[in-house]
Design an enzyme around this catalytic site. Structure first.
Site, PDB file in Angstrom:
ATOM      1  N   ASN A  42      10.251 -30.236  24.621  1.00 17.76           N
ATOM      2  CA  ASN A  42       9.425 -29.135  24.330  1.00 17.76           C
ATOM      3  C   ASN A  42       8.487 -28.593  25.487  1.00 17.76           C
ATOM      4  O   ASN A  42       8.220 -29.330  26.073  1.00 17.76           O
ATOM      5  CB  ASN A  42       8.706 -29.085  23.003  1.00 17.76           C
ATOM      6  CG  ASN A  42       8.007 -28.130  22.494  1.00 17.76           C
ATOM      7  OD1 ASN A  42       8.603 -26.888  22.664  1.00 17.76           O
ATOM      8  ND2 ASN A  42       6.657 -28.170  22.126  1.00 17.76           N
ATOM      9  N   HIS A  72       5.074 -26.180  25.824  1.00 16.51           N
ATOM     10  CA  HIS A  72       3.933 -25.526  25.004  1.00 16.51           C
ATOM     11  C   HIS A  72       3.127 -24.957  26.126  1.00 16.51           C
ATOM     12  O   HIS A  72       2.963 -25.431  26.971  1.00 16.51           O
ATOM     13  CB  HIS A  72       3.315 -26.641  24.263  1.00 16.51           C
ATOM     14  CG  HIS A  72       2.294 -26.437  23.498  1.00 16.51           C
ATOM     15  ND1 HIS A  72       2.614 -25.501  22.298  1.00 16.51           N
ATOM     16  CD2 HIS A  72       1.020 -26.199  23.459  1.00 16.51           C
ATOM     17  CE1 HIS A  72       1.383 -25.165  21.598  1.00 16.51           C
ATOM     18  NE2 HIS A  72       0.399 -25.621  22.538  1.00 16.51           N
ATOM     19  N   MET A  83      10.034 -21.981  16.926  1.00 19.57           N
ATOM     20  CA  MET A  83       8.729 -21.734  16.164  1.00 19.57           C
ATOM     21  C   MET A  83       9.009 -22.447  14.627  1.00 19.57           C
ATOM     22  O   MET A  83       8.677 -21.744  13.905  1.00 19.57           O
ATOM     23  CB  MET A  83       8.158 -20.477  16.211  1.00 19.57           C
ATOM     24  CG  MET A  83       8.174 -19.983  17.534  1.00 19.57           C
ATOM     25  SD  MET A  83       7.206 -20.956  18.558  1.00 19.57           S
ATOM     26  CE  MET A  83       5.454 -20.346  18.507  1.00 19.57           C
ATOM     27  N   ARG A  84       9.575 -23.682  14.772  1.00 19.63           N
ATOM     28  CA  ARG A  84       9.887 -24.152  13.519  1.00 19.63           C
ATOM     29  C   ARG A  84       9.691 -25.788  13.666  1.00 19.63           C
ATOM     30  O   ARG A  84      10.001 -26.267  14.531  1.00 19.63           O
ATOM     31  CB  ARG A  84      11.480 -24.064  12.911  1.00 19.63           C
ATOM     32  CG  ARG A  84      11.497 -23.964  11.618  1.00 19.63           C
ATOM     33  CD  ARG A  84      13.143 -23.664  11.436  1.00 19.63           C
ATOM     34  NE  ARG A  84      13.438 -24.797  10.340  1.00 19.63           N
ATOM     35  CZ  ARG A  84      13.089 -24.642   8.927  1.00 19.63           C
ATOM     36  NH1 ARG A  84      12.794 -23.512   8.701  1.00 19.63           N
ATOM     37  NH2 ARG A  84      13.506 -25.336   8.027  1.00 19.63           N
ATOM     38  N   GLY A 129      13.212 -15.842  24.262  1.00 26.33           N
ATOM     39  CA  GLY A 129      14.341 -16.580  25.037  1.00 26.33           C
ATOM     40  C   GLY A 129      14.121 -16.497  26.338  1.00 26.33           C
ATOM     41  O   GLY A 129      15.081 -16.907  27.185  1.00 26.33           O
TER      42      GLY A 129
HETATM   43  C1  GAR Z   1       6.671 -19.787  25.406  1.00 23.32           C
HETATM   44  O1  GAR Z   1       5.349 -19.277  25.979  1.00 23.32           O
HETATM   45  C2  GAR Z   1       6.556 -21.151  24.793  1.00 23.32           C
HETATM   46  O2  GAR Z   1       5.741 -21.930  25.475  1.00 23.32           O
HETATM   47  C3  GAR Z   1       6.155 -20.873  23.443  1.00 23.32           C
HETATM   48  O3  GAR Z   1       6.815 -19.610  22.965  1.00 23.32           O
HETATM   49  C4  GAR Z   1       7.003 -19.045  24.017  1.00 23.32           C
HETATM   50  C5  GAR Z   1       8.344 -18.550  24.066  1.00 23.32           C
HETATM   51  O4  GAR Z   1       8.832 -17.698  24.981  1.00 23.32           O
HETATM   52  N1  GAR Z   1       6.245 -22.071  22.605  1.00 23.32           N
HETATM   53  C6  GAR Z   1       5.432 -22.461  21.668  1.00 23.32           C
HETATM   54  O5  GAR Z   1       4.296 -21.946  21.572  1.00 23.32           O
HETATM   55  C7  GAR Z   1       5.914 -23.861  20.924  1.00 23.32           C
HETATM   56  N2  GAR Z   1       4.710 -24.350  20.296  1.00 23.32           N
HETATM   57  P1  GAR Z   1      10.389 -17.503  25.228  1.00 23.32           P
HETATM   58  O6  GAR Z   1      10.930 -17.285  24.099  1.00 23.32           O
HETATM   59  O7  GAR Z   1      10.212 -16.384  25.978  1.00 23.32           O
HETATM   60  O8  GAR Z   1      10.697 -18.740  26.026  1.00 23.32           O
END
Ligand code: GAR
Length: 199
Positions: A106, A108, A89-90, A12
């Protein structure tokens, strides 16, 4: 439009960065609800502690579209106008994407279209790229493929691991996500095909 619904699955930190941008007045928005598919997501607990409306909606064997319909209903009930995926992540169903046309963002951790999907930072290291980064984009029906709003680049250092690279990218994520949300909420952009230009 200023009410944001956040979907997250884990730590988060992007959600916290958005909440802090709002608290400091840099982003004129309101967090309508924070929803997680994982009841134990640390990000959900942080949201709870900070007094935001939160919901855990575990998938519990529901098929994707049925699950997403519950999500759509919950977001609508809380008056969410823009949906921000923050480490969610879904995969989303087409029904979900179509319920919020042009209103799902989103973040990424790669310079899309390079390295979509899981473990983007690991993919970048394994591929041997010298520049990595992050992307905020509109969500469409394909994975990590919608029109790009903002990107930020960081160097990949010779001694980087996926972890050290992730940290460097994350700092940029926290900066550009709030900025992209501001651009979308204020309508300060133009769209031609899939090309977004910011005013
Ligand atoms: C982040 O690095 C985000 O870019 C990635 O998950 C992490 C979440 O971190 N998202 C993905 O890979 C989506 N495909 P957080 O929970 O600390 O925000």
């Amino acid at each position: 439009m200023r009410r944001i619904g956040i979907l997250l699955s884990g730590r988060g930190s992007n959600f916290v960065a958005i909440a802090e941008s709002i608290a400091s007045g840099r982003l004129d928005a309101e967090i309508a609800v924070v929803i997680s598919n994982r009841a134990g997501a640390p990000g959900l607990e942080i949201a709870r502690q900070r007094g935001f409306p939160t919901l855990a909606i575990p998938a519990q064997g529901r098929e994707r579209e049925a699950y997403d319909r519950v999500l759509i209903e919950a977001l609508a009930q809380h008056g969410a106008e823009l949906v921000c995926l923050a480490g969610y992540m879904r995969l989303l169903s087409n029904a979900f994407v179509q319920a919020f046309p042009g209103r799902i963002l989103n973040i990424h951790p790669s310079l899309l279209p390079a390295f979509p999907g899981l473990d983007a930072q690991h993919q970048a290291i394994a591929h041997g790229v010298k520049i990595a980064g992050c992307t905020v984009h509109f969500v469409d029906e394909q994975l990590d493929s919608g029109p790009i709003i903002l990107q930020a680049a960081v160097p990949v250092l010779d001694n980087d691991t996926a972890e050290t690279l992730s940290e460097r990218i994350l700092k940029e994520e926290h900066r550009i996500y709030s900025e992209a949300i501001r651009i979308v909420l204020t309508g300060a952009y133009r769209k031609e095909g899939r090309r977004i230009t910011c005013d």
